[in-house]
Design a protein around this motif. Sequence first.
Motif, PDB file in Angstrom:
ATOM      1  N   VAL A 206       0.827  -1.210   0.000  1.00 49.32           N
ATOM      2  CA  VAL A 206       0.000   0.000   0.000  1.00 49.32           C
ATOM      3  C   VAL A 206       0.857   1.254   0.000  1.00 49.32           C
ATOM      4  O   VAL A 206       0.531   2.255  -0.663  1.00 49.32           O
ATOM      5  N   GLU A 207       1.982   1.229   0.717  1.00 52.07           N
ATOM      6  CA  GLU A 207       2.840   2.410   0.811  1.00 52.07           C
ATOM      7  C   GLU A 207       3.326   2.849  -0.566  1.00 52.07           C
ATOM      8  O   GLU A 207       3.191   4.024  -0.942  1.00 52.07           O
ATOM      9  N   GLU A 208       3.882   1.925  -1.333  1.00 53.24           N
ATOM     10  CA  GLU A 208       4.366   2.296  -2.664  1.00 53.24           C
ATOM     11  C   GLU A 208       3.211   2.625  -3.599  1.00 53.24           C
ATOM     12  O   GLU A 208       3.339   3.478  -4.483  1.00 53.24           O
ATOM     13  N   ALA A 209       2.080   1.956  -3.419  1.00 53.14           N
ATOM     14  CA  ALA A 209       0.921   2.240  -4.262  1.00 53.14           C
ATOM     15  C   ALA A 209       0.490   3.698  -4.105  1.00 53.14           C
ATOM     16  O   ALA A 209       0.171   4.377  -5.096  1.00 53.14           O
ATOM     17  N   LEU A 210       0.476   4.206  -2.880  1.00 52.89           N
ATOM     18  CA  LEU A 210       0.130   5.608  -2.646  1.00 52.89           C
ATOM     19  C   LEU A 210       1.158   6.545  -3.291  1.00 52.89           C
ATOM     20  O   LEU A 210       0.803   7.581  -3.854  1.00 52.89           O
ATOM     21  N   ILE A 212       2.906   5.898  -5.936  1.00 55.14           N
ATOM     22  CA  ILE A 212       2.658   5.857  -7.379  1.00 55.14           C
ATOM     23  C   ILE A 212       1.488   6.762  -7.739  1.00 55.14           C
ATOM     24  O   ILE A 212       1.518   7.471  -8.760  1.00 55.14           O
ATOM     25  N   MET A 213       0.460   6.766  -6.911  1.00 57.67           N
ATOM     26  CA  MET A 213      -0.681   7.632  -7.171  1.00 57.67           C
ATOM     27  C   MET A 213      -0.276   9.104  -7.142  1.00 57.67           C
ATOM     28  O   MET A 213      -0.713   9.897  -7.983  1.00 57.67           O
ATOM     29  N   VAL A 214       0.570   9.474  -6.168  1.00 53.67           N
ATOM     30  CA  VAL A 214       1.043  10.865  -6.096  1.00 53.67           C
ATOM     31  C   VAL A 214       1.791  11.232  -7.368  1.00 53.67           C
ATOM     32  O   VAL A 214       1.513  12.255  -8.016  1.00 53.67           O
ATOM     33  N   LYS A 215       2.746  10.422  -7.761  1.00 50.03           N
ATOM     34  CA  LYS A 215       3.547  10.715  -8.948  1.00 50.03           C
ATOM     35  C   LYS A 215       2.685  10.728 -10.210  1.00 50.03           C
ATOM     36  O   LYS A 215       2.885  11.549 -11.114  1.00 50.03           O
ATOM     37  N   GLY A 216       1.737   9.790 -10.265  1.00 54.04           N
ATOM     38  CA  GLY A 216       0.878   9.726 -11.433  1.00 54.04           C
ATOM     39  C   GLY A 216       0.004  10.953 -11.576  1.00 54.04           C
ATOM     40  O   GLY A 216      -0.118  11.527 -12.676  1.00 54.04           O
ATOM     41  N   TYR A 217      -0.609  11.386 -10.482  1.00 55.18           N
ATOM     42  CA  TYR A 217      -1.453  12.576 -10.544  1.00 55.18           C
ATOM     43  C   TYR A 217      -0.630  13.825 -10.841  1.00 55.18           C
ATOM     44  O   TYR A 217      -1.111  14.734 -11.538  1.00 55.18           O
ATOM     45  N   GLU A 218       0.585  13.875 -10.327  1.00 52.34           N
ATOM     46  CA  GLU A 218       1.454  15.005 -10.662  1.00 52.34           C
ATOM     47  C   GLU A 218       1.764  15.015 -12.151  1.00 52.34           C
ATOM     48  O   GLU A 218       1.766  16.072 -12.782  1.00 52.34           O
ATOM     49  N   ARG A 219       2.022  13.845 -12.717  1.00 51.32           N
ATOM     50  CA  ARG A 219       2.324  13.765 -14.147  1.00 51.32           C
ATOM     51  C   ARG A 219       1.126  14.198 -14.983  1.00 51.32           C
ATOM     52  O   ARG A 219       1.278  14.836 -16.038  1.00 51.32           O
ATOM     53  N   LYS A 228      -3.955  14.966  -2.076  1.00 53.78           N
ATOM     54  CA  LYS A 228      -4.780  14.075  -1.269  1.00 53.78           C
ATOM     55  C   LYS A 228      -4.070  12.736  -1.050  1.00 53.78           C
ATOM     56  O   LYS A 228      -4.043  12.207   0.074  1.00 53.78           O
ATOM     57  N   SER A 229      -3.491  12.185  -2.097  1.00 48.32           N
ATOM     58  CA  SER A 229      -2.764  10.920  -1.980  1.00 48.32           C
ATOM     59  C   SER A 229      -1.526  11.087  -1.107  1.00 48.32           C
ATOM     60  O   SER A 229      -1.180  10.205  -0.316  1.00 48.32           O
ATOM     61  N   ARG A 230      -0.865  12.261  -1.222  1.00 46.38           N
ATOM     62  CA  ARG A 230       0.320  12.532  -0.412  1.00 46.38           C
ATOM     63  C   ARG A 230      -0.055  12.603   1.080  1.00 46.38           C
ATOM     64  O   ARG A 230       0.662  12.096   1.930  1.00 46.38           O
ATOM     65  N   ASN A 231      -1.196  13.207   1.375  1.00 48.61           N
ATOM     66  CA  ASN A 231      -1.638  13.310   2.763  1.00 48.61           C
ATOM     67  C   ASN A 231      -1.943  11.935   3.350  1.00 48.61           C
ATOM     68  O   ASN A 231      -1.622  11.662   4.504  1.00 48.61           O
ATOM     69  N   VAL A 232      -2.574  11.097   2.553  1.00 45.35           N
ATOM     70  CA  VAL A 232      -2.876   9.730   3.022  1.00 45.35           C
ATOM     71  C   VAL A 232      -1.581   8.961   3.265  1.00 45.35           C
ATOM     72  O   VAL A 232      -1.447   8.239   4.256  1.00 45.35           O
ATOM     73  N   SER A 240       7.857   7.124   5.908  1.00 48.87           N
ATOM     74  CA  SER A 240       8.018   6.483   4.604  1.00 48.87           C
ATOM     75  C   SER A 240       9.300   6.935   3.909  1.00 48.87           C
ATOM     76  O   SER A 240       9.644   8.127   3.909  1.00 48.87           O
ATOM     77  N   ASP A 241       9.977   5.984   3.330  1.00 47.94           N
ATOM     78  CA  ASP A 241      11.186   6.292   2.551  1.00 47.94           C
ATOM     79  C   ASP A 241      10.845   6.999   1.242  1.00 47.94           C
ATOM     80  O   ASP A 241      11.738   7.527   0.576  1.00 47.94           O
ATOM     81  N   TYR A 242       9.563   6.963   0.853  1.00 46.39           N
ATOM     82  CA  TYR A 242       9.155   7.611  -0.395  1.00 46.39           C
ATOM     83  C   TYR A 242       8.904   9.107  -0.221  1.00 46.39           C
ATOM     84  O   TYR A 242       8.691   9.801  -1.213  1.00 46.39           O
ATOM     85  N   LEU A 243       8.902   9.591   1.030  1.00 50.60           N
ATOM     86  CA  LEU A 243       8.690  11.007   1.298  1.00 50.60           C
ATOM     87  C   LEU A 243       9.988  11.646   1.782  1.00 50.60           C
ATOM     88  O   LEU A 243      10.609  11.155   2.728  1.00 50.60           O
ATOM     89  N   ASP A 244      10.402  12.736   1.131  1.00 52.41           N
ATOM     90  CA  ASP A 244      11.578  13.448   1.622  1.00 52.41           C
ATOM     91  C   ASP A 244      11.152  14.463   2.689  1.00 52.41           C
ATOM     92  O   ASP A 244       9.974  14.536   3.070  1.00 52.41           O
ATOM     93  N   LYS A 245      12.077  15.257   3.167  1.00 56.80           N
ATOM     94  CA  LYS A 245      11.785  16.181   4.262  1.00 56.80           C
ATOM     95  C   LYS A 245      10.793  17.264   3.860  1.00 56.80           C
ATOM     96  O   LYS A 245      10.142  17.878   4.716  1.00 56.80           O
ATOM     97  N   ASP A 246      10.666  17.504   2.568  1.00 57.76           N
ATOM     98  CA  ASP A 246       9.708  18.495   2.070  1.00 57.76           C
ATOM     99  C   ASP A 246       8.390  17.845   1.641  1.00 57.76           C
ATOM    100  O   ASP A 246       7.591  18.480   0.943  1.00 57.76           O
ATOM    101  N   ARG A 247       8.212  16.610   2.025  1.00 56.91           N
ATOM    102  CA  ARG A 247       7.000  15.839   1.696  1.00 56.91           C
ATOM    103  C   ARG A 247       6.825  15.649   0.193  1.00 56.91           C
ATOM    104  O   ARG A 247       5.718  15.454  -0.294  1.00 56.91           O
ATOM    105  N   GLN A 248       7.928  15.650  -0.519  1.00 59.35           N
ATOM    106  CA  GLN A 248       7.894  15.337  -1.940  1.00 59.35           C
ATOM    107  C   GLN A 248       8.132  13.832  -2.106  1.00 59.35           C
ATOM    108  O   GLN A 248       8.956  13.245  -1.404  1.00 59.35           O
ATOM    109  N   VAL A 249       7.386  13.243  -3.012  1.00 64.94           N
ATOM    110  CA  VAL A 249       7.498  11.799  -3.231  1.00 64.94           C
ATOM    111  C   VAL A 249       8.654  11.507  -4.171  1.00 64.94           C
ATOM    112  O   VAL A 249       8.793  12.137  -5.222  1.00 64.94           O
TER     113      VAL A 249
END
Length: 270
Positions: A206-210, A212-219, A228-232, A240-249
Amino acid sequence: MPRIFWPLLCLLLLAGCATKERPELTEADQYREAHESIESKNYLTAIDELKELEARFPYGDYAEQAGLDLIYASYMAVDYPATVVAAQRFMRNYPAHARVDYALYMRGLANFNMEKGLFDNLVTSDKSARDMDAAKDAFRDFERLVARFPDSEYAPDARSRMVHIRNQLARQELHVARYYARRGAIVASINRAQYVVKHYQQTPAVEEALAIMVKGYERLDYPKLAEKSRNVLALNFPDSDYLDKDRQVDLAWWPDEDNGLLSLLTFDLL
């Protein structure tokens, strides 16, 4: 004449002994032989003896036990398709038997192991990238076992294997989501990721799926859906290792827009 007669007589007697058929065993004796073969781990011999027993005494006193033993012997002989068939036949013939839970468990166990490759016991392999039909069959068998026989001695192991199978199925969906994303099929990638979030909750995928949703919607330039996906993701996986300190995926494998097109045109060769 005596010198010729006696040798010929001896040869005739020996030939008669050689062609003398083995007396037919009783049902009890034949079952005992099959059971001894199992005890000595001669499973292929036991399978032949049990099948012969079933053919000769289909309604005998040992028919039910022979059916159970055939399931076991087939599994121990690593003949998983035969195990499934033997288990199905037993459940069909004896639906009210006290050991139906065993037959159902063994069918699930055989399906669970059906997809193992030749080298799976030697190296660690990720089966989620392969066809998972047998695993899905196993999940249904274990699910049925737990539902019908929640207090069965096999239920705890069945539940544990169900968790493992769900994790594998979720990872398979991620494989497909990555495949689509690398080829620029962003909508299809998001759909697969959404499927994981919806149907495989509480799995590691689920973690990576979320992400992917963030990156996909950004694209696709849907900032509200991406946020919304980033907040979830941040709420459920704050470390999560997929979030940096600025909450960027950050997804290491996520293709740049140009690379995605190049991958699509070159069938992922470049």
